[in-house]
Design a protein around this motif. Structure first.
Motif, PDB file in Angstrom:
ATOM      1  N   ASN A  77       0.825  -0.815   0.378  1.00 34.80           N
ATOM      2  CA  ASN A  77      -0.035  -0.149   0.145  1.00 34.80           C
ATOM      3  C   ASN A  77       0.378   1.540  -0.436  1.00 34.80           C
ATOM      4  N   ASN A  78       1.397   1.484  -0.724  1.00 32.96           N
ATOM      5  CA  ASN A  78       3.052   2.896  -0.956  1.00 32.96           C
ATOM      6  C   ASN A  78       4.142   2.412   0.408  1.00 32.96           C
ATOM      7  N   THR A  79       3.908   1.951   0.813  1.00 34.79           N
ATOM      8  CA  THR A  79       3.945   2.063   2.226  1.00 34.79           C
ATOM      9  C   THR A  79       5.245   0.878   2.653  1.00 34.79           C
ATOM     10  N   LEU A  80       6.357   1.672   3.173  1.00 33.15           N
ATOM     11  CA  LEU A  80       7.547   0.652   3.507  1.00 33.15           C
ATOM     12  C   LEU A  80       7.576   0.600   4.962  1.00 33.15           C
ATOM     13  N   THR A  81       7.115  -0.927   5.507  1.00 32.07           N
ATOM     14  CA  THR A  81       7.626  -0.881   7.227  1.00 32.07           C
ATOM     15  C   THR A  81       8.702  -2.128   6.838  1.00 32.07           C
ATOM     16  N   VAL A  82       8.619  -1.589   8.565  1.00 33.70           N
ATOM     17  CA  VAL A  82      10.481  -2.689   9.324  1.00 33.70           C
ATOM     18  C   VAL A  82       9.818  -3.995   9.106  1.00 33.70           C
ATOM     19  N   LYS A  83      10.356  -4.815   9.140  1.00 31.64           N
ATOM     20  CA  LYS A  83      10.494  -6.497   8.917  1.00 31.64           C
ATOM     21  C   LYS A  83      11.268  -6.775  10.339  1.00 31.64           C
ATOM     22  N   PRO A  84      10.228  -6.988  11.124  1.00 30.65           N
ATOM     23  CA  PRO A  84      11.374  -6.849  12.366  1.00 30.65           C
ATOM     24  C   PRO A  84      12.315  -8.759  11.830  1.00 30.65           C
ATOM     25  N   LYS A  85      13.563  -8.306  12.166  1.00 34.94           N
ATOM     26  CA  LYS A  85      14.644  -9.603  12.506  1.00 34.94           C
ATOM     27  C   LYS A  85      15.362  -9.359  11.409  1.00 34.94           C
ATOM     28  N   THR A  86      14.681  -8.818  10.227  1.00 31.69           N
ATOM     29  CA  THR A  86      15.200  -8.664   8.781  1.00 31.69           C
ATOM     30  C   THR A  86      16.870  -8.059   9.189  1.00 31.69           C
ATOM     31  N   GLY A  87      17.338  -7.229  10.133  1.00 35.49           N
ATOM     32  CA  GLY A  87      17.877  -6.061  10.218  1.00 35.49           C
ATOM     33  C   GLY A  87      17.777  -4.710   9.016  1.00 35.49           C
ATOM     34  N   ASP A  88      18.482  -3.823   9.480  1.00 35.41           N
ATOM     35  CA  ASP A  88      18.764  -2.570   9.189  1.00 35.41           C
ATOM     36  C   ASP A  88      18.756  -2.762   7.663  1.00 35.41           C
ATOM     37  N   ILE A  89      18.173  -2.246   6.606  1.00 32.45           N
ATOM     38  CA  ILE A  89      18.045  -1.417   5.427  1.00 32.45           C
ATOM     39  C   ILE A  89      18.965   0.081   5.162  1.00 32.45           C
ATOM     40  N   GLN A  90      19.629  -0.149   3.598  1.00 30.04           N
ATOM     41  CA  GLN A  90      20.430   0.832   3.821  1.00 30.04           C
ATOM     42  C   GLN A  90      20.702   0.980   2.318  1.00 30.04           C
ATOM     43  N   THR A  91      20.729   2.449   2.258  1.00 25.92           N
ATOM     44  CA  THR A  91      20.479   2.737   0.571  1.00 25.92           C
ATOM     45  C   THR A  91      22.003   2.244   0.513  1.00 25.92           C
ATOM     46  N   LYS A  92      22.258   1.965  -1.418  1.00 22.41           N
ATOM     47  CA  LYS A  92      23.095   2.067  -2.101  1.00 22.41           C
ATOM     48  C   LYS A  92      24.098   3.171  -2.264  1.00 22.41           C
ATOM     49  N   GLN A  93      23.530   3.968  -2.458  1.00 22.04           N
ATOM     50  CA  GLN A  93      23.996   5.209  -2.589  1.00 22.04           C
ATOM     51  C   GLN A  93      24.736   5.862  -1.722  1.00 22.04           C
ATOM     52  N   THR A  94      25.755   6.675  -1.303  1.00 19.58           N
ATOM     53  CA  THR A  94      26.517   7.550  -0.341  1.00 19.58           C
ATOM     54  C   THR A  94      26.175   8.841  -0.488  1.00 19.58           C
ATOM     55  N   PHE A  95      25.956   9.232   0.806  1.00 23.24           N
ATOM     56  CA  PHE A  95      26.577  10.619   0.515  1.00 23.24           C
ATOM     57  C   PHE A  95      27.112  12.097   1.608  1.00 23.24           C
ATOM     58  N   GLU A  96      26.781  13.393   1.788  1.00 24.03           N
ATOM     59  CA  GLU A  96      27.621  13.420   2.538  1.00 24.03           C
ATOM     60  C   GLU A  96      27.056  14.804   2.786  1.00 24.03           C
ATOM     61  N   ASP A  97      26.826  16.389   2.617  1.00 32.46           N
ATOM     62  CA  ASP A  97      26.164  16.941   3.623  1.00 32.46           C
ATOM     63  C   ASP A  97      24.851  16.949   2.023  1.00 32.46           C
ATOM     64  N   PHE A  98      23.269  17.277   2.532  1.00 34.27           N
ATOM     65  CA  PHE A  98      22.126  16.299   1.898  1.00 34.27           C
ATOM     66  C   PHE A  98      21.442  17.327   2.763  1.00 34.27           C
ATOM     67  N   GLN A  99      19.852  17.754   2.133  1.00 31.62           N
ATOM     68  CA  GLN A  99      18.343  17.611   2.433  1.00 31.62           C
ATOM     69  C   GLN A  99      18.097  16.657   2.561  1.00 31.62           C
ATOM     70  N   LEU A 100      17.618  15.790   3.914  1.00 28.81           N
ATOM     71  CA  LEU A 100      16.629  14.747   3.445  1.00 28.81           C
ATOM     72  C   LEU A 100      15.508  14.222   4.259  1.00 28.81           C
ATOM     73  N   HIS A 101      14.589  14.569   3.387  1.00 27.07           N
ATOM     74  CA  HIS A 101      12.725  14.085   3.617  1.00 27.07           C
ATOM     75  C   HIS A 101      12.329  12.987   3.673  1.00 27.07           C
ATOM     76  N   LEU A 102      11.815  12.603   4.793  1.00 27.46           N
ATOM     77  CA  LEU A 102      11.320  11.125   5.381  1.00 27.46           C
ATOM     78  C   LEU A 102       9.952  11.185   6.422  1.00 27.46           C
ATOM     79  N   GLU A 103       9.352  10.274   5.485  1.00 29.37           N
ATOM     80  CA  GLU A 103       7.856  10.211   6.880  1.00 29.37           C
ATOM     81  C   GLU A 103       7.622   8.914   7.078  1.00 29.37           C
ATOM     82  N   TRP A 104       7.106   9.020   8.750  1.00 30.95           N
ATOM     83  CA  TRP A 104       7.141   8.322   9.206  1.00 30.95           C
ATOM     84  C   TRP A 104       6.200   7.847   9.877  1.00 30.95           C
ATOM     85  N   LYS A 105       5.601   6.036  10.703  1.00 31.09           N
ATOM     86  CA  LYS A 105       4.629   6.139  11.683  1.00 31.09           C
ATOM     87  C   LYS A 105       4.407   5.022  12.672  1.00 31.09           C
TER      88      LYS A 105
END
Length: 244
Positions: A77-105
């Motif tokens: 439903n267009n939403t990403l949800t933590v799947k417990p015990k599968t571990g953290d996820i990370q971006t393929k790309q790496t960054f230094e200075d940035f503006q980041l937008h994120l929404e969570w519930k």
């Protein structure tokens, strides 16, 4: 020595007097290039942003534990949800200075209290955690509540979710800088708007956000954005980033 000092003072006086008498035109202090690039905004996303999650794919994400493997969290439903015990996820790309937008519930069904309730986090450059935590009448240590730089800086104010229960984080981040020998030149800083309210204002990052012990400052370059699996069904949507 007195003669030399007197000559210097006379030179400075004459220079200031000369500048005061200079006739400037408006165009003397105007410049027309280089022009800033044009950025448009469509559906609240800047045209120069990298869309990390738009609700349709996890192509930009991999497992933190094994970056050769895809992210295993739930996409529905267009939403990403933590799947417990599968571990953290990370971006393929790496960054230094940035503006980041994120929404969570927070999870639909709230369990536990304090740090055991709707816990997740965003790690800037994979090292510095901005806390995500259910904050609806959920007392905990203030430098571990939602909007805090974990175990370092509490938010200026506590911002609650809107009626739809979604929270918005907008982060402006400046990475720390190190010289070629790994010595610190300048510490990292960030500003955080939580649902449009400033809760961190050019906050200095003292080092890694340790659960136990003091921050550690280790030389590093660009790093990924990490989302934390803390065992709770925290939801995410509309994630984008603008390298600065």
């Amino acid at each position: 020595m007195k003669t030399q000092l007197g000559s210097t003072l006379l030179f400075l006086t004459l220079s200031i007097s000369s500048m005061a008498q200079t006739k400037f035109k408006p165009e003397d202090t105007e410049f027309y290039s280089p022009k800033p690039p044009v950025v448009t905004v469509y559906n609240q996303v800047p045209s120069d942003a990298i869309v990390l999650f738009d609700g349709t794919t996890l192509d930009h994400w991999v497992s933190r534990q094994n970056p050769t493997q895809p992210a295993e969290w739930t996409l529905e439903n267009n939403t990403l949800t933590v799947k417990p015990k599968t571990g953290d996820i990370q971006t393929k790309q790496t960054f230094e200075d940035f503006q980041l937008h994120l929404e969570w519930k927070s999870p639909a069904v709230i369990k536990g209290e304090g740090q055991g309730r709707g816990n997740s986090g965003i790690f800037l450059q994979g090292r510095y955690e901005i806390q995500i935590l259910d904050n609806d009448n959920n007392p905990t240590y203030v430098n571990g509540q939602a909007g805090s730089l974990y175990k370092q800086r509490p938010p200026l104010v506590e911002v609650r979710a809107s009626e739809d229960r979604w929270h918005r984080y907008d982060i402006i981040y400046k990475a720390p800088r190190f010289n070629k020998d790994g010595m610190l030149i300048s510490k990292g800083t960030f500003t955080l708007l939580h649902n449009g309210v400033v809760v961190q204002n050019n906050t200095v990052i003292e080092g890694t956000t340790e659960y136990i012990g003091l921050p550690k400052m280790q030389a590093h370059g660009a790093g990924p954005i990490i989302l934390q699996d803390h065992g709770d069904l925290v939801h995410f949507r509309n994630i984008w980033i603008r390298p600065l």
